[in-house]
Design an enzyme around this catalytic site. Sequence first.
Site, PDB file in Angstrom:
ATOM      1  N   HIS A 136      -7.955  -0.038  18.764  1.00 42.23           N
ATOM      2  CA  HIS A 136      -7.747   1.183  17.985  1.00 42.23           C
ATOM      3  C   HIS A 136      -9.046   1.663  17.332  1.00 42.23           C
ATOM      4  CE1 HIS A 136      -5.806   4.268  15.665  1.00 42.23           C
ATOM      5  NE2 HIS A 136      -6.292   3.760  14.552  1.00 42.23           N
ATOM      6  N   GLY A 184       0.859  -1.193   0.000  1.00 44.26           N
ATOM      7  CA  GLY A 184       0.000   0.000   0.000  1.00 44.26           C
ATOM      8  C   GLY A 184       0.888   1.233   0.000  1.00 44.26           C
ATOM      9  N   ARG A 215     -14.509   3.338  11.826  1.00 41.09           N
ATOM     10  CA  ARG A 215     -13.471   2.468  11.244  1.00 41.09           C
ATOM     11  C   ARG A 215     -14.079   1.146  10.798  1.00 41.09           C
ATOM     12  NH1 ARG A 215     -11.094   5.248  15.364  1.00 41.09           N
ATOM     13  NH2 ARG A 215      -9.075   6.259  15.038  1.00 41.09           N
ATOM     14  N   ASP A 236      -2.054   6.325  18.550  1.00 47.28           N
ATOM     15  CA  ASP A 236      -2.803   6.678  19.764  1.00 47.28           C
ATOM     16  C   ASP A 236      -1.845   7.165  20.853  1.00 47.28           C
ATOM     17  OD1 ASP A 236      -5.261   5.815  18.591  1.00 47.28           O
ATOM     18  OD2 ASP A 236      -4.613   3.749  18.948  1.00 47.28           O
ATOM     19  N   ASN A 250      -7.238  -0.308   8.715  1.00 48.21           N
ATOM     20  CA  ASN A 250      -8.387  -0.338   9.620  1.00 48.21           C
ATOM     21  C   ASN A 250      -9.512  -1.226   9.097  1.00 48.21           C
ATOM     22  OD1 ASN A 250      -8.042   1.249  11.996  1.00 48.21           O
ATOM     23  ND2 ASN A 250      -7.910   3.077  10.715  1.00 48.21           N
TER      24      ASN A 250
END
Length: 354
Positions: A218, A49, A128, A191, A160
């Site tokens: 998350h 990606g 998400r 986070d 996600n």
Amino acid sequence: MQQSNLRIARIAAHINPPNLQMLEEDLGLERVNCRAKGASSGFKVAILGAAGGIGQPLAMLMKMNPLVSLLHLYDVVNAPGVTADISHMDTSAVVRGFLGQQQLEDALIGMDLVIIPAGVPRKPGMTRDDLFNINAGIVKTLCEAIAKCCPKAIVNIISNPVNSTVPIAAEVFKKVGVFDPKRVLGVTMLDVVRANTFVAEIMGLDPREVDVPVVGGHAGVTILPLLSQVKPSCSFTQKEIDYLTDRIQNGGTEVVEAKAGAGSATLSMAYAAVKFADACLRALRGDPAVVHCAYVASEVTELPFFASKVRLGRNGVEEIYPLGPLNEYERAGLEKAKKELAGSIQKGVSFVKK
Ligand SMILES: NC(=O)C1=CN([C@@H]2O[C@H](COP(=O)(O)OP(=O)(O)OC[C@H]3O[C@@H](n4cnc5c(N)ncnc54)[C@H](O)[C@@H]3O)[C@@H](O)[C@H]2O)C=CC1
Ligand SMILES: O=C([O-])CC(=O)C(=O)O
């Protein structure tokens, strides 16, 4: 070889290794050959990606990392352009690009660390979990190839919903008998990065000196900052605790709304991903006491996956630390987090088992 052909060959060389071999043969350059083999000592890292909003700055920052000798950039679009661009940086890592499913396996063979930021990001109004339908399949396909080509690699999952994509990865690896819970890590570093920043802001501290453990998962309430365990020790009012918890839990949404349809956090995420990947590489090298929060297969709670502080080593996760003493506010937060996490984990597991 004519100049223009040489240029084309160079571009092609960044797209796949067989062409790089052609370039070596055509030019008879010993030097090209050396570099192509990733001759400098260091680790081999793939980004899947790599042409995306996170992928591009992540690729740039990994090219700057002296621990990386070979950097493979894979995407289903634009990998050659990103690779050509990044390969001109005068840092030691050799960069190769891989475009499309037919080059996925070549991108993965021999990798020590695979970082996955592939998949669609949120738009305002989405959770998400709304990304599950598209991203679950992407992560499954990528992990099937990892299981086949580099089952011993450390895998950092960014795509996600992390709460579900990590269980998906684990199930894919289990199916073919190569699951090693030490090697599959969901990246929750953003986070922690946010928590450090927001705490530093209100306490007037340097964020680099702040360490906030963020546990759970998350997404929304599953992101549980343990403000009672902040280092250096800080005392917050209840108003500050409410403000900080809410801002840390909704930091992603803050960015999604500010970007107003143009995606979610990319630059801060690339920063966080590199901070985490660098920690994984230092641990692989044998550095002691590399400790960070990550979402991993865990026995810290009754859930099969949970984010907490882990010690990284030569094999990935060497030790998972317990949550430590929680105050009443955090205990209530933990219950909420576990309830939501349980569903997200189950959703990921069922996706692969169906
Ligand atoms: N874990 C975390 O803290 C964070 C996670 N994210 C997540 O990271 C993911 C990527 O976000 P962005 O980079 O902003 O999205 P983006 O859309 O800018 O980039 C995604 C890239 O993935 C590629 N891609 C799509 N399908 C693929 C496949 N089958 N194989 C390889 N590559 C494929 C696309 O071509 C694109 O280049 C999203 O799911 C987002 O929600 C984003 C921020 C923080
Ligand atoms: O919020 C999102 O969709 C992206 C993300 O995970 C984050 O920024 O923490």
